[in-house]
Scaffold this motif. Sequence first.
Motif, PDB file in Angstrom:
ATOM      1  N   SER A 368       0.812  -1.215   0.000  1.00 16.97           N
ATOM      2  CA  SER A 368       0.000   0.000   0.000  1.00 16.97           C
ATOM      3  C   SER A 368       0.849   1.270   0.000  1.00 16.97           C
ATOM      4  O   SER A 368       0.427   2.298  -0.527  1.00 16.97           O
ATOM      5  CB  SER A 368      -1.003   0.001   1.153  1.00 16.97           C
ATOM      6  OG  SER A 368      -0.419  -0.516   2.319  1.00 16.97           O
TER       7      SER A 368
ATOM      8  N   THR D 147      -5.093  -4.506   9.200  1.00 16.91           N
ATOM      9  CA  THR D 147      -3.707  -4.034   9.158  1.00 16.91           C
ATOM     10  C   THR D 147      -3.406  -3.035  10.275  1.00 16.91           C
ATOM     11  O   THR D 147      -4.241  -2.203  10.617  1.00 16.91           O
ATOM     12  CB  THR D 147      -3.461  -3.355   7.803  1.00 16.91           C
ATOM     13  OG1 THR D 147      -3.807  -4.295   6.788  1.00 16.91           O
ATOM     14  CG2 THR D 147      -2.017  -2.950   7.634  1.00 16.91           C
ATOM     15  N   GLU D 148      -2.192  -3.145  10.798  1.00 17.43           N
ATOM     16  CA  GLU D 148      -1.741  -2.221  11.839  1.00 17.43           C
ATOM     17  C   GLU D 148      -0.477  -1.504  11.374  1.00 17.43           C
ATOM     18  O   GLU D 148       0.216  -1.994  10.489  1.00 17.43           O
ATOM     19  CB  GLU D 148      -1.483  -2.992  13.138  1.00 17.43           C
ATOM     20  CG  GLU D 148      -2.763  -3.659  13.645  1.00 17.43           C
ATOM     21  CD  GLU D 148      -2.566  -4.410  14.959  1.00 17.43           C
ATOM     22  OE1 GLU D 148      -1.415  -4.515  15.416  1.00 17.43           O
ATOM     23  OE2 GLU D 148      -3.586  -4.877  15.492  1.00 17.43           O
ATOM     24  N   GLY D 152       2.464  -4.007   8.608  1.00 16.01           N
ATOM     25  CA  GLY D 152       2.251  -4.254   7.191  1.00 16.01           C
ATOM     26  C   GLY D 152       1.265  -5.387   7.018  1.00 16.01           C
ATOM     27  O   GLY D 152       0.192  -5.398   7.617  1.00 16.01           O
ATOM     28  N   SER D 153       1.656  -6.374   6.270  1.00 12.02           N
ATOM     29  CA  SER D 153       0.727  -7.458   5.997  1.00 12.02           C
ATOM     30  C   SER D 153       0.852  -8.602   6.999  1.00 12.02           C
ATOM     31  O   SER D 153       0.438  -9.715   6.719  1.00 12.02           O
ATOM     32  CB  SER D 153       0.973  -7.966   4.583  1.00 12.02           C
ATOM     33  OG  SER D 153       2.345  -8.214   4.400  1.00 12.02           O
ATOM     34  N   ASP D 154       1.392  -8.314   8.156  1.00 12.75           N
ATOM     35  CA  ASP D 154       1.557  -9.399   9.125  1.00 12.75           C
ATOM     36  C   ASP D 154       0.242 -10.075   9.483  1.00 12.75           C
ATOM     37  O   ASP D 154       0.190 -11.283   9.690  1.00 12.75           O
ATOM     38  CB  ASP D 154       2.199  -8.862  10.404  1.00 12.75           C
ATOM     39  CG  ASP D 154       3.707  -8.690  10.239  1.00 12.75           C
ATOM     40  OD1 ASP D 154       4.228  -9.069   9.187  1.00 12.75           O
ATOM     41  OD2 ASP D 154       4.337  -8.182  11.174  1.00 12.75           O
ATOM     42  N   GLU D 156      -2.383 -10.531   7.696  1.00 11.79           N
ATOM     43  CA  GLU D 156      -2.781 -11.480   6.659  1.00 11.79           C
ATOM     44  C   GLU D 156      -1.899 -12.718   6.669  1.00 11.79           C
ATOM     45  O   GLU D 156      -2.260 -13.746   6.114  1.00 11.79           O
ATOM     46  CB  GLU D 156      -2.696 -10.825   5.268  1.00 11.79           C
ATOM     47  CG  GLU D 156      -3.836  -9.866   4.955  1.00 11.79           C
ATOM     48  CD  GLU D 156      -3.473  -8.417   5.230  1.00 11.79           C
ATOM     49  OE1 GLU D 156      -2.567  -8.179   6.040  1.00 11.79           O
ATOM     50  OE2 GLU D 156      -4.112  -7.533   4.634  1.00 11.79           O
ATOM     51  N   LYS D 183      -5.630   0.850  13.842  1.00 11.86           N
ATOM     52  CA  LYS D 183      -5.669   0.119  12.576  1.00 11.86           C
ATOM     53  C   LYS D 183      -5.560   1.112  11.427  1.00 11.86           C
ATOM     54  O   LYS D 183      -5.970   2.273  11.555  1.00 11.86           O
ATOM     55  CB  LYS D 183      -6.999  -0.642  12.450  1.00 11.86           C
ATOM     56  CG  LYS D 183      -7.215  -1.719  13.523  1.00 11.86           C
ATOM     57  CD  LYS D 183      -6.455  -2.976  13.184  1.00 11.86           C
ATOM     58  CE  LYS D 183      -6.787  -4.118  14.134  1.00 11.86           C
ATOM     59  NZ  LYS D 183      -5.937  -5.323  13.852  1.00 11.86           N
ATOM     60  N   TRP D 185      -5.754   1.541   6.840  1.00 11.05           N
ATOM     61  CA  TRP D 185      -5.972   1.045   5.477  1.00 11.05           C
ATOM     62  C   TRP D 185      -7.283   0.310   5.197  1.00 11.05           C
ATOM     63  O   TRP D 185      -7.548  -0.006   4.037  1.00 11.05           O
ATOM     64  CB  TRP D 185      -4.824   0.124   5.013  1.00 11.05           C
ATOM     65  CG  TRP D 185      -3.651   0.883   4.511  1.00 11.05           C
ATOM     66  CD1 TRP D 185      -2.441   0.975   5.105  1.00 11.05           C
ATOM     67  CD2 TRP D 185      -3.562   1.687   3.326  1.00 11.05           C
ATOM     68  NE1 TRP D 185      -1.600   1.783   4.370  1.00 11.05           N
ATOM     69  CE2 TRP D 185      -2.265   2.220   3.280  1.00 11.05           C
ATOM     70  CE3 TRP D 185      -4.466   2.000   2.305  1.00 11.05           C
ATOM     71  CZ2 TRP D 185      -1.840   3.058   2.249  1.00 11.05           C
ATOM     72  CZ3 TRP D 185      -4.046   2.824   1.274  1.00 11.05           C
ATOM     73  CH2 TRP D 185      -2.746   3.344   1.266  1.00 11.05           C
ATOM     74  N   TRP D 401      -3.140  -5.356  -2.656  1.00 12.49           N
ATOM     75  CA  TRP D 401      -3.702  -5.512  -1.306  1.00 12.49           C
ATOM     76  C   TRP D 401      -3.684  -6.968  -0.851  1.00 12.49           C
ATOM     77  O   TRP D 401      -3.120  -7.832  -1.484  1.00 12.49           O
ATOM     78  CB  TRP D 401      -5.091  -4.882  -1.231  1.00 12.49           C
ATOM     79  CG  TRP D 401      -6.167  -5.498  -2.068  1.00 12.49           C
ATOM     80  CD1 TRP D 401      -6.345  -6.820  -2.403  1.00 12.49           C
ATOM     81  CD2 TRP D 401      -7.257  -4.793  -2.675  1.00 12.49           C
ATOM     82  NE1 TRP D 401      -7.462  -6.966  -3.161  1.00 12.49           N
ATOM     83  CE2 TRP D 401      -8.053  -5.764  -3.342  1.00 12.49           C
ATOM     84  CE3 TRP D 401      -7.654  -3.458  -2.693  1.00 12.49           C
ATOM     85  CZ2 TRP D 401      -9.227  -5.410  -4.046  1.00 12.49           C
ATOM     86  CZ3 TRP D 401      -8.824  -3.125  -3.382  1.00 12.49           C
ATOM     87  CH2 TRP D 401      -9.585  -4.083  -4.057  1.00 12.49           C
ATOM     88  N   GLY D 403      -2.101  -8.240   1.509  1.00 14.53           N
ATOM     89  CA  GLY D 403      -0.772  -8.726   1.866  1.00 14.53           C
ATOM     90  C   GLY D 403       0.227  -8.679   0.739  1.00 14.53           C
ATOM     91  O   GLY D 403       1.380  -9.063   0.923  1.00 14.53           O
TER      92      GLY D 403
END
Lengths: 411, 411, 422, 422
Positions: A368, D147-148, D152-154, D156, D183, D185, D401, D403
């Motif tokens: 993103s 997401t936090e 990042g994508s952790d 997911e 949070k 996104w 998106w 992840g």
Amino acid sequence: MKDLELFIYPKNRLHQTDLDLAASLHDLAQREIVDKRLEFKEDYDKLLKPSLAKLMVEMGLQRMFWPESLGGEEHNGPEASYTVVAALEQVGRGDIGVSFLVAHSLALQAALAMRENLNQEACARFAPLFCEGKDPVIVSFLLPVFGDDGKAPAWRGKAFQVRAMSKNGVWKLEGKGVRPTCSGVDAQLFGAWCAVDGEDQPAFILVPGDASGITRGPEFKKTGLAASRNAEVNLAGVEVPAENCLFRGELEYRRLLSWFWLGLSATTVGGLLAAYQILKEWGDNRVIKGKDSVFKENPLTGALMGEIAQDISMSRLLAYDLAGILADPGTFGDAGSEGVNTYALMIVHQNLATAERAIHRTMELMASAGYAKEWQLERYWRDLKTVQCYLGSHELAKHDFSRWFYGARTL
Amino acid sequence: MKDLELFIYPKNRLHQTDLDLAASLHDLAQREIVDKRLEFKEDYDKLLKPSLAKLMVEMGLQRMFWPESLGGEEHNGPEASYTVVAALEQVGRGDIGVSFLVAHSLALQAALAMRENLNQEACARFAPLFCEGKDPVIVSFLLPVFGDDGKAPAWRGKAFQVRAMSKNGVWKLEGKGVRPTCSGVDAQLFGAWCAVDGEDQPAFILVPGDASGITRGPEFKKTGLAASRNAEVNLAGVEVPAENCLFRGELEYRRLLSWFWLGLSATTVGGLLAAYQILKEWGDNRVIKGKDSVFKENPLTGALMGEIAQDISMSRLLAYDLAGILADPGTFGDAGSEGVNTYALMIVHQNLATAERAIHRTMELMASAGYAKEWQLERYWRDLKTVQCYLGSHELAKHDFSRWFYGARTL
Amino acid sequence: MRSIDVFSRPLEYLTPLGEQVGEIIRDWVEREVIPYRRQFDEDYLEHRYILPPFKKLLGEYGIQRILFPEDLGGWGLGHSDYLCVAAFRMFEEIARADSGMAVAFGVVFWPLVLICCEPHVNRRLCEEFAPMFTSTTEPVFSCMAMTEPQGGSDIENMEVLKGSTIRTTAVRDGDEWVINGHKLWPTNTGGVANLMAVVCTTNPGSRNPDDIAIIFVPCDIPGVTQGPAYEKAGMAADKNGDIWFENVRVPLWYRACGPGDDARYYGEIVSMGNMGSIAFAVGVMLNIYEKLQEYVERKTYRGMPLKENDAVAGVLADFAATVEAVRIIGYQCARMCDRQDLYGPRWSPEIVARARAHRYFAADRALEAIGKVMNLMECFGADRDWDVEKHWRDIKMVQLWLGGKQLSQMEVARWFFECETL
Amino acid sequence: MRSIDVFSRPLEYLTPLGEQVGEIIRDWVEREVIPYRRQFDEDYLEHRYILPPFKKLLGEYGIQRILFPEDLGGWGLGHSDYLCVAAFRMFEEIARADSGMAVAFGVVFWPLVLICCEPHVNRRLCEEFAPMFTSTTEPVFSCMAMTEPQGGSDIENMEVLKGSTIRTTAVRDGDEWVINGHKLWPTNTGGVANLMAVVCTTNPGSRNPDDIAIIFVPCDIPGVTQGPAYEKAGMAADKNGDIWFENVRVPLWYRACGPGDDARYYGEIVSMGNMGSIAFAVGVMLNIYEKLQEYVERKTYRGMPLKENDAVAGVLADFAATVEAVRIIGYQCARMCDRQDLYGPRWSPEIVARARAHRYFAADRALEAIGKVMNLMECFGADRDWDVEKHWRDIKMVQLWLGGKQLSQMEVARWFFECETL
């Protein structure tokens, strides 16, 4: 700028003045564009126009080729090709759109004021505009396009957008809904490759933006290149003096384009170098998979980063290869010869396609952050894709390649 | 050869001797390989070995770098990089496998006999083999590989295939089921990058093919490179004198590889030029859609032909770019420096990937003629893919790129 | 290790018969083909090693009968609405071992489609040729003779050229056709085929579909000559050669479907040929998946199996994703050819265009994916012993045949964008 | 010109309801969205123009109700075995006009899946939230807060990290959860959402699935703060922003499925998110197909429509072939998520891996194909007026998106090659 030196370029072919210019432009682009982006975003008046003025007027890019006697810097030997690449890499790193405009100006200068083919009359007529004014002169081209409404005269399968006729020492131009290569809203000078009524030979004619009979449409919305505020231009019986016709030959036309494409090749490298710097910062700092893994040290993301660096490296080498070809007409032929022109077109297409792939992948790595405006990456993606679209269809370019390499004649 | 001149290369950097050599090699490759192909196919004894002998011995490619005092031609300045490219383009056009073997020899010569880093002792020891014999000396390397049985010592994630230990002025080497880079069946000289027992520093050791303790397995079947009859090699307690250890440092090792990859980059260009000539003939003569349409004049096939020419053009420029980098260590650094070595690896990967794509497309254009042995195209396809496989995984190479460009340390 | 059956396909489309035959073929492949296939690869001229397993599969198991009606000793698959999905499964299984054999196998049935399938069952020809396939345990091969020396893929380019460039002539003489001409490249030539379907013109230069005739010719009659097999980059089990027809005489009723219909149903040959090509690509990829699993498990990197390296895993994932995609597309293509009630006749320009699109998309993706796997395997990727290189060589031909990629593109563009002059 | 309905999909999977709603949406899109979408693109901060058409679709037509049981005023689609295929069709139709709107639309239902679908219908929560959606003609939006900032994508990456990096905490206090965290996104934030599902941990750092809690939070209760919408390269209709939770209190039974099950059924969120992403890509390509048809028909080259040039036709064919492929894969993915009786539970690692593979394959292909179309259209490709550039910007996000690509690759490799440490 030290990090960019990791990407090899033929430093041994550049003059110290080129290196100094590049360093100044690097700092200027950083200070005037990159650092101000988050504040001004894509604001034309607050960000783009002032930085264009700094580059063109203060740094003198719009005076580069013109004869000293006319106020120019007369840096007009073929080896100026290296200067163009060294300069536009740095400008492109700051803003692709600004660099796109500078590339227009440099191409026109090269076409008119190159030492070997100096066009005295045209220089005398147009150099003052560039050398004496305090504002950047925005140059735009009106070129044939691939695909038309079926009525325009054609040239190598492309359709002329402007028709001209010569009478009593005056050229009269007609064109409806003409799409300029840039800055339909702002350009002070249009260079049009025109069909000439009743003649086979086209003509390249310079048209002042304020000529009577020129009207401009509203600014387009487009995906990128905010610095080029583009709009349709209409030419209804626009009259310019005979001297405004700079040349009629394909050789000269191709020469102009070879230098233009050189500039775009370098601009593209600039965008790639910017992407590299953004990605490097990300790779150094982003932590994935919990706590212990830095992005660049992960085998998958590290490999992709390596692949992107490979793409950037090859692009930079190729842009300089083109500079090397243009710098030595004795070996490779005139910039307007079919072979050199084919190489210019191949390299600019190659670099733009490489950039598309590399920046796509950079975005994928940054997820993103890749498309959030805050990270500044996405604008290079949009801008370079727009340059590619404006450069023209790769399919049609390939026909040009086939003409050169296989002797195809009817494509 | 005139048709190949359509593809620009920096003729202005080449000496007349390079151009002459290239012309001779072009004719030789045509006469001794291309023209005899339909008769001899991939016959090693009737076709490939004799032409290798002509190149190495008669034309002197195996004497190129060695000092004149030892019977060599002492063409051993860094600018020999241009000679290597000019020569191997032409050899590769004839046969990729033959060129692959020559590239091994030239890389070893460059590593030992380059003017700036001349290894007197090693030259005295090994030059005679190359300069005095009447047979081609086939050189093969035993390098670390990506992926092993889990037991071998590792180096940058790759597994050493050979272990060495030094005792009383003698090196003793062990290696089981070692896979050489070429010619396991035929090589007279193996250059092995070995793990050294009890030491961190590896060693590059030359092993004569007839040393006691060396055994060779049966010839592999593989997809291409008939000139390299490969087989596993076993080294069981092979003993060689201390002088056979040419170097221990990574700098020297990388120098060898940079020159090797330069040779492979040029070999690849040679294959592409061959494909161009085959396609050109097809495009000139093939009629499609009934009677009136020549292949190259069809907009779709013509465009694809143009795209292939673009690929070939870019590859040739990049191979010469690498030559230019190696030719000027003052500007770009030693051939064994990390940066130059990274560029060599990037360019050889780039060219092989480009060749894969371009030759795939050429085959697609020629349909069944593309894979029929008669048309001779398919062997370049198989051969270059084999070179790519032997060069090593692109994924792992990208890690090397990342080390250089992003400072990744743990990949 | 995961089995090759992990890859997605639409389970709704499967039929008991297709799956059962699939299992039989898997068993045959594992016992009769995979252990010997490296020998087969050298056997392109003689087919000494290749024929015995075919004898078992086609002749002894009797699979060569499947298309014919049951009352003629066949299995009646020609009448079913699951022929193509079943064929897809069979092709996958054989191609997993050797896609050349899969092609040779598939072409046994290819021309028979013209006489065994609704709505154009030619009962008289079925009766004529069924015994050839059903009354023996020797393998019987067919071939579809299309391409000619001068024309390249012109024959396949039916929509544009409408047969006007065909030079193989069929002249009516009483109640016989007299055939003269020269064909090349058909699968199962080089002396293999027992029965051919020959694409002829009854009126050279004509663009009238009525003048295209597809005529069956038994290979052992006077005037038929087959040349030796070509040397190719791969696909040793698929023999290709020249055929010459010199005053070859067959009864008039040996024509497949009749004036107009021969040209019409030729589209079916194209659709099904494309469908089968995807199955070959999938079969090959399934085997590469097995090989690759073994490779990345056995080889290590820094003390761990290669597959535990994220960069390697990225390549593995891309390969798996490609197999998923190509297999799904292939089964959908087969289903589309089966269920003409839902999707329209499989000889229609629409279905031909779709099948061509599916095929060339799939072949391009497969080839790209396999190329990357080879590179990941370094020198072992180029090694006969790991079999990946063989598949790579073979599958390139799958991509090139049936008129090549450009012809496919033109047909796809013509249908989806209503181009008129391509 | 051919309609956008020419592209293949498995007709066997379609249902009357799905097709009917699809038609309704097509009509809505053509009247309410397409004529105004260029305005929407500038409306990312305010959603002044974007909300009214949503009011019609979600509120007035009542489509926001579809997942809820019929006796609660819904349409019962949550109980069906054709939810995903129907959703695919709806998403395609909306994305054809604006994939940002399609995302905003899809996410209305995303968290509701956790409480409305078998085998984990949470009747009490359905009863609690159904009125919010069924008793109004105003549009109601949900959001899935995952997401936090640090991770990042952790989130997911559930299979590897098992929730251990989640920092948004849910602490039990009597019969309430007290939620704290940050949070960013999620789709439908920036003030849009009325109801959120928040992925929390009940025990920070734990890798025990029981400690992952997905808790519903109405957006208007104290302690919930939403930041403004981010500026992005595209997808104006999909607002993304920050959300802060400061001592937010909700009843204990607002937890979606309960200990263990929240983590388990989270896989469903991922599978369906991937399925939907493919639909967005297809919808976008369908519209580009329309635009492209118009372009190559209207523009000429040497006096003929552009499409009659073979080189142009080659690009057209590649585009059509890509749409064919991606659409077929997408529908199969949807079907796989629907028919858990055949394909297995859609939250299983297997189906999650397949859906990820299908999605990233499809998105990569779509983006490549669209990029080529833009180049073919020269400057018009970069032009807002032809809409292609908007789709290109939007669809890039679809690719990134969930992840991102690398995470997808790891999950695919992990499942297909049984990797253990990725």
